[in-house]
Design a protein around this motif. Sequence first.
Motif, PDB file in Angstrom:
ATOM      1  N   ASP A  74       0.843  -1.205   0.000  1.00  0.00           N
ATOM      2  CA  ASP A  74       0.000   0.000   0.000  1.00  0.00           C
ATOM      3  C   ASP A  74       0.874   1.249   0.000  1.00  0.00           C
ATOM      4  N   LYS A  78       1.187   4.077  -2.991  1.00  0.00           N
ATOM      5  CA  LYS A  78       0.906   5.491  -2.714  1.00  0.00           C
ATOM      6  C   LYS A  78       2.101   6.355  -3.131  1.00  0.00           C
ATOM      7  N   GLU A  79       3.305   5.870  -2.866  1.00  0.00           N
ATOM      8  CA  GLU A  79       4.493   6.616  -3.253  1.00  0.00           C
ATOM      9  C   GLU A  79       4.605   6.714  -4.780  1.00  0.00           C
ATOM     10  N   ALA A  81       2.153   6.694  -6.846  1.00  0.00           N
ATOM     11  CA  ALA A  81       1.073   7.533  -7.348  1.00  0.00           C
ATOM     12  C   ALA A  81       1.373   9.026  -7.210  1.00  0.00           C
ATOM     13  N   LYS A  82       2.351   9.383  -6.387  1.00  0.00           N
ATOM     14  CA  LYS A  82       2.678  10.803  -6.175  1.00  0.00           C
ATOM     15  C   LYS A  82       3.266  11.430  -7.412  1.00  0.00           C
TER      16      LYS A  82
END
Length: 82
Positions: A74, A78-79, A81-82
Amino acid sequence: MSKVNLTISIDDKDKESFNKLVAEIGINTSSAINMFIKQAIREQRLPLNLSLNEKEKNFIDTEKVSEKIMDKYDFAFKELAK
């Protein structure tokens, strides 16, 4: 961010052994202790396996392991997606 000194008492032989260990890893004692503290804060627990029961030392909670793996995925997604 200001820095402060932390003074601890430790057995001479333990200090020497720990210094050798972290030197072999390629870091110093201060860095190793800071890593321990940051991991404890991040995880909100001491990053140690403590047990009085010998059987518990060899017990692996696969549900917790699976949760940790999923948490890492997860975080990685998320990283990305930045």
